[in-house]
Structures are given as structure tokens and as C-alpha cells.
Design an enzyme around this catalytic site. Structure first.
Site, PDB file in Angstrom:
ATOM      1  N   ASP A   1      -8.288   5.350  -2.530  1.00  0.00           N
ATOM      2  CA  ASP A   1      -7.085   4.316  -2.040  1.00  0.00           C
ATOM      3  C   ASP A   1      -7.012   3.767  -3.027  1.00  0.00           C
ATOM      4  O   ASP A   1      -7.550   3.049  -3.802  1.00  0.00           O
ATOM      5  CB  ASP A   1      -7.898   4.011  -1.214  1.00  0.00           C
ATOM      6  CG  ASP A   1      -6.630   2.811  -0.677  1.00  0.00           C
ATOM      7  OD1 ASP A   1      -5.676   2.442  -1.452  1.00  0.00           O
ATOM      8  OD2 ASP A   1      -6.882   1.886   0.346  1.00  0.00           O
TER       9      ASP A   1
ATOM     10  N   CYS B   1       0.488  -0.742  -0.096  1.00  0.00           N
ATOM     11  CA  CYS B   1      -0.174  -0.091  -0.179  1.00  0.00           C
ATOM     12  C   CYS B   1       0.758   0.990   0.138  1.00  0.00           C
ATOM     13  O   CYS B   1       0.384   2.284  -0.864  1.00  0.00           O
ATOM     14  CB  CYS B   1      -0.478   0.493   1.370  1.00  0.00           C
ATOM     15  SG  CYS B   1      -0.177  -0.341   2.746  1.00  0.00           S
TER      16      CYS B   1
ATOM     17  N   GLU C   1      -6.828   0.238  -3.248  1.00  0.00           N
ATOM     18  CA  GLU C   1      -8.167  -0.472  -3.044  1.00  0.00           C
ATOM     19  C   GLU C   1      -9.211  -0.301  -3.814  1.00  0.00           C
ATOM     20  O   GLU C   1     -10.648  -0.621  -4.414  1.00  0.00           O
ATOM     21  CB  GLU C   1      -9.027  -0.205  -1.259  1.00  0.00           C
ATOM     22  CG  GLU C   1      -7.892  -0.973  -0.383  1.00  0.00           C
ATOM     23  CD  GLU C   1      -8.174  -2.825  -0.639  1.00  0.00           C
ATOM     24  OE1 GLU C   1      -8.870  -2.955  -0.500  1.00  0.00           O
ATOM     25  OE2 GLU C   1      -7.202  -3.419  -0.706  1.00  0.00           O
TER      26      GLU C   1
ATOM     27  N   HIS D   1      -2.096   1.820   7.123  1.00  0.00           N
ATOM     28  CA  HIS D   1      -2.439   1.781   6.353  1.00  0.00           C
ATOM     29  C   HIS D   1      -2.119   2.785   5.779  1.00  0.00           C
ATOM     30  O   HIS D   1      -2.085   3.846   6.346  1.00  0.00           O
ATOM     31  CB  HIS D   1      -3.796   1.173   5.720  1.00  0.00           C
ATOM     32  CG  HIS D   1      -4.380   0.964   4.398  1.00  0.00           C
ATOM     33  ND1 HIS D   1      -3.933   0.085   3.605  1.00  0.00           N
ATOM     34  CD2 HIS D   1      -5.078   1.445   3.580  1.00  0.00           C
ATOM     35  CE1 HIS D   1      -4.266   0.739   2.118  1.00  0.00           C
ATOM     36  NE2 HIS D   1      -4.991   1.016   2.836  1.00  0.00           N
TER      37      HIS D   1
END
Length: 341
Positions: free
Chosen positions: A66, A22, A69, A49
Site C-alpha cells: 500500500d 488512495c 500507507e 480503499h
């Protein structure tokens, strides 16, 4: 055996390696946002995160995004979908650092019970000092403009805290529709506690399958029908991802897609079904188009099987039963139409 996995932060290097988690995704996407002319900032939380935000002048606020995601403007994803309990979330840009935790929690009024690392007054003062240093080189007009934006954001965050704090609040209802973490292996997500609640997992894959829905093909341009394209049917699938639902596979748009992370079919495969309504005439289908998605080549199907269902199996809901239909096809016909899978 030791596997070397360097964690680069330079986006130019990351565009070369094209590997990472991430953090690497966020660093690289921050470059993309700024290259597009957007004022963007890096966001990190105390639960390990990271993601990005960009400022939308039309919305008058900072917007969550994001890239890891594929999530846009879903600030409650991490608490509502993943099942995390956030305590500290900071956003850092070229012009300052801000505490934006209230934007990312379902019940901001409960934050005080989680935040014990430093006194709140010290934290607020420290962020103001850091931001002042980062803006010291700017002209007075630019500093004033940024200060006005800060004040607006502070009011927006305060408004979140004044909202209904009950489990049935609008924020709780919105977060209830969000899935658990989608990126990473199932074992890795489970080890981090980011698979979400059983309810959010069910929403990510919708149990054994999704419900029947209109296939979003009824409003296709007339040229599709003139070419013999089937329209007006219903569809369902083994599962779907938020924003990439099953009906998008049939909408005739190359910029949208259906995606099933969960792999709810046999041996982890995914399946997609299109049915004619009882009021429609059976059809013999001579050909179909299957178009892979536009984002990650590794998600393209390595193989697929085309099947014709000549009698709809028993379905669990009245809506599904109402959508049952027989599809007639000759033994050498291909009996499914896909448009942007």
C-alpha cells in the site's frame, strides 16, 4: 463554492497532476510495479480503499503493498490496525480477477456472516468466467502456468481459514501490532472510522513518547567512531510510524528514516531524543548532521529547536530510568546528533 477534484485513473495523467487519494496512489504505483517488471494487480475492498499486490516468485505468493500507507506485506493492516470489518476484497490484473478477502481479514471463519450481497456460488462462477475471458488470447502454456498459480493461491487462502480463530491466534497477535490509518487529516480519518482502536492509536504514537531503545548505531563502520561520532546511546521520540521507528534516525543509513505522523510534541510538533548511558563519559558535541527523508518534501521539518538535557526528567518505566544520563555541553555547543531523520 464548488471545488473541482477530478478523479483520474490514467497513471500518465496522475504523474502530471501529482494529486489524489488512495485510488490515485494505487493507480500510479501499479504503473511503477509493472515498470519494474513485476506482475502486479489492483486490489479494492467493499469498505472503500484500494492498494496493490505484486507476485513474488521467491516467496511463491502475492504480496500486499500500500503505497498510500507505506505498508509492505501487512495484509491485516485494515482490520487489525484501522479497525475495519471487510466483507469483499477483489484483486484485478491483466490476467484475471480473484476474491482475496481471506488474506485481509483477521478471522476468515467469520466472513460468512458479513457476505450477503450475492450467493457465493454465483460469485465464484462469475470470477472464473471473467478470468477465462481475460486469458482467452494467451497460449496454452501461459494459461496453464497461471492456472497453477491460481491453485496455489487458493490453497494458501484456505490454509488461512483453517488457522486458529480465537482472539489470541497468531493472526490476531500480528494484527495487534498494526497502527490506524496514517494518511489524510485526523478529522477525515475519524469521519471514515479508520483511526483504529485506542490501542492501535497508542501504538502509532506510543502514547506520550516511545520507550528508550538502543539507537542502532553500535554497529556503524569504524570510520564513524574515528570521525568522533557518538555511538552506543539510547533514543526515544514523541512517536513513530510502523517500519520507521525512532532508532532508525541514528543508524547511519540514508535509505531508512524516523517518521512521526502523530505529532506528539508541543502544538503538534515531533521531538527526538538521544541519551548517553550512565556507563559512558559525558561529551562536548561540536556539530551535528540533520538529514531530511527521501520520500515527500512536504514532510521535511520547516523548523527545529536543538536542546541539551543536563538532567534526565523522571521517566515512567524502569527501562527508561536505567537509560537516564547526563549530557554535558558548553553553552555554545550543539548537543544532539541526528543521522537520517
Amino acid at each position: 463554492q464548488v471545488t473541482r477534484f477530478p478523479r483520474y485513473t490514467d497513471p500518465i495523467k496522475l504523474l502530471e497532476t501529482r494529486k489524489g487519494r488512495c485510488g490515485e496512489w494505487a493507480h500510479t504505483f501499479l504503473l511503477v510495479l509493472r515498470a519494474a517488471g513485476l506482475d502486479a494487480r489492483h486490489v479494492s475492498d467493499s469498505a472503500d480503499h484500494v492498494w496493490c499486490e505484486y507476485y513474488s516468485a521467491s516467496l511463491g505468493r502475492w504480496v500486499h503493498v500500500d503505497s498510500c500507507e507505506q505498508s509492505w506485506d501487512q495484509a491485516l493492516l485494515y482490520e487489525g490496525g484501522w479497525g475495519k470489518k471487510l466483507a469483499y476484497v477483489f484483486a484485478a490484473s491483466r490476467h484475471g480477477v480473484a476474491d482475496v478477502t481471506r488474506r485481509y481479514v483477521v478471522q476468515p471463519q467469520q466472513l460468512s456472516s458479513r457476505r450477503h450481497l450475492v450467493p457465493e456460488a454465483w460469485l465464484s462462477s462469475h470470477l472464473v468466467t471473467l478470468t477465462g475471458r481475460m486469458r482467452s488470447h494467451l497460449d496454452p502454456a501461459s494459461r496453464r502456468s497461471l492456472a497453477m498459480r491460481d491453485a496455489t493461491e487458493a490453497l494458501q487462502l484456505m490454509a488461512l481459514e483453517s488457522d486458529d480463530d480465537s482472539p489470541n491466534s497468531a493472526a490476531a497477535a500480528a494484527s495487534a501490532a498494526l497502527p490506524g490509518r496514517q494518511s489524510g487529516s485526523a478529522a477525515w480519518r475519524a469521519a471514515r472510522g479508520e483511526t483504529g482502536t485506542s490501542d492501535s492509536n497508542a501504538r502509532a504514537s506510543n502514547g506520550p513518547c516511545t520507550h528508550y531503545r538502543p539507537a542502532s548505531d553500535a554497529r556503524l563502520p569504524a570510520l564513524f567512531g574515528d570521525a568522533g561520532r557518538l555511538t552506543g546511546g539510547v533514543c526515544r521520540a514523541s512517536g513513530e510510524n510502523a517500519g520507521e521507528e525512532v532508532q532508525r534516525a541514528f543508524d547511519g543509513c540514508l535509505s531508512s528514516k524516523w517518521l512521526d505522523f502523530a505529532g506528539g510534541g508541543d502544538k503538534g510538533s515531533a521531538w527526538l531524543q538521544y541519551c548517553l548511558l550512565p556507563s559512558q563519559q559525558p561529551a562536548v558535541i561540536s556539530h551535528y548532521n540533520l538529514i531530511s527523508a527521501e520520500d515527500c518534501p512536504e514532510r521535511d521539518p520547516c523548523d527545529w529547536v536543538l536542546e541539551c538535557i543536563v538532567a534526565e526528567p523522571q521517566t515512567p518505566t524502569p527501562a527508561a530510568a536505567a537509560a537516564a544520563a547526563s549530557v554535558a555541553a558548553s553553552s555554545d555547543s550543539q548537543a544532539m546528533v541526528g543521522s537520517s531523520i
